[in-house]
Design an enzyme around this catalytic site. Sequence first.
Site, short mmCIF file in Angstrom:
data_model
loop_
_atom_site.label_atom_id
_atom_site.label_comp_id
_atom_site.label_asym_id
_atom_site.label_seq_id
_atom_site.Cartn_x
_atom_site.Cartn_y
_atom_site.Cartn_z
CD GLU A 330 -1.75 -2.30 1.79
OE1 GLU A 330 -0.56 -2.67 1.79
OE2 GLU A 330 -2.69 -3.00 2.23
CE LYS A 438 -2.50 -5.21 25.05
NZ LYS A 438 -3.63 -4.50 24.62
CD1 TRP A 443 0.94 -5.40 23.97
CD2 TRP A 443 1.61 -3.72 22.64
NE1 TRP A 443 -0.18 -4.76 23.52
CE2 TRP A 443 0.19 -3.73 22.69
CE3 TRP A 443 2.24 -2.76 21.84
CZ2 TRP A 443 -0.59 -2.82 21.99
CZ3 TRP A 443 1.47 -1.86 21.15
CH2 TRP A 443 0.07 -1.89 21.22
#
Length: 540
Positions: A330, A438, A443
């Site tokens: 993208e 998590k 994290w």
Amino acid sequence: MLGLMQDYPLLVHTILDHGALNHGERELVTRSVEGPIRRTTLAEIRERALRVAKALHKEGIKQGDRVATMAWNTERHMEAWFGIMGHGAVCHTLNPRLFAEQLDYIVNHAEDRIIFVDTTFLPIMEALKDRFASVEKYIVLTDSDHMPATSLPNVVAYEDWIAAVDADYRWQKLDENSAAALCYTSGTTGNPKGVLYSHRSNVLHGLMVNQPDVFGLRSEDSVLAIVPMFHANAWALTFAVPASGAKMVMPGAGMDGKSIYELLENEKVSCTAAVPTVWLGLLQYLEQTGKKLPYLNRVVVGGAACPPMMIRKFELDFDVEVIHGWGMTEMSPVGTTGKMKHATSVLDRESQLKLKEKQGRTPFLVEMKTVNDEGEDLPRDGKTSGHLLVKGPCVSSGYFKLDEPVLTADGWFNTGDIATIDPLGFMQITDRDKDVIKSGGEWISSIEVENVAVGCPGVAEAAVIGLPHPKWSERPLLIIVKEADAELDDQSVLAYLDGKIAKWWMPDDVVFVEEIPHTATGKIQKMELRSRFSDFEFSS
Ligand code: ADP
């Protein structure tokens, strides 16, 4: 008041016009699909691309029609690209590594009218031809001498097809915002989505990567474009190389270490680009043969995190600069590169090598920031990680024939990556948002643990996934493919990791597998791994 400068549209084929006029003698060298090395020039490429455009016109292809290619990086593929785009049609690159169902969906969704195909991929086309409702013709990228027998309908050898016309033709006059190319993201969930590049975005992207702190191509360079044209535009090299007048070298189907080395050596390649797995193959070959890389001065590594060991080998053993890049389909696709900058010149070599592990900083024409779950901007402190958002003239604003909005209210594109950005602007990916682990409300970066784990002697490949845990919500499982004959067990791997990552990041278990599944663009399929190990129980 408006300025008084010319309204000069940015069109892809003007790159080829410039290259052919000013560097017409410059060579393009291809390891052909038929076998031998083929040599041509930028002037010849332009002439033949014009014939492609004229032949497409004869076939009734109109502006905006989709014409697909499924091909290796070769000079014929380049000619087809410029011919299709210069005729105003949309060049749709098909990734041969996609599953049959995905190709079926993509070709029908794009409504491709013609497909250019290498002989290698004829079996894929033959198996799917009855499902391709829109395809009227197949053009096999070879000559009549090498044309295999095929069950494809309405099929012709490329050389015969362009021999039927001359080059007395003009590119179409187009708006610079016209669609030029289409590439579907493989999409780990749901159907693939079509990224639709414009002439303007492709020209700007070619110029962007030619900035000195990105790939910095010059007419003196010899560039080996290994990253496939079907994988996010060969990272813009198909545009950047002819724009700069550099020599273009293309590997065809030869991606193994020995074939790549031969081209690096024989064509005196100074700059090259590929995903880490290709470089692993080359480094292994160099190790086995004791060969060196006397001509190469920079290597672009991207598409997946560049392992620290690879940075060190190239830089310290072979004196080749590593340019670690990050991006996505993208984004055309380049988003960042990790070139050192003025402020990093005070760092010692070791610290610079460490900094190269990060994915790098944005060039002019890409904006980037991180936000929290609420969409609030996060500090550029190198510690706080969040959702990575981007903006720019070469970033998607939507997907082909999909109505759903893809940008935030203020025009940012969410990359789906989780990252930190440091005060010098260097970004570091910690995970895909779908893959983040998590644990106890914090994290764990699966990428960082994987990077360390592949440095362990005997480890060929490593993947880390999060699995449910009653106390911590998720804990990491380390999945390893061993090198052949390696003597390894879970304890020796954990002992290697000990001290190299935070204690609470240590995997709760290590499992050994024969193979780790990959997507069509070479990324580890974590979703597949999570489902394969969904019943796994941690031993502790
Ligand atoms: P490409 O086709 O260029 O590989 P994709 O759109 O298939 O791009 O995938 C893009 C994703 O690949 C990024 O969002 C990121 O998660 C991953 N990626 C690309 N480059 C890197 C890198 N250098 N380090 C870590 N992840 C990367």
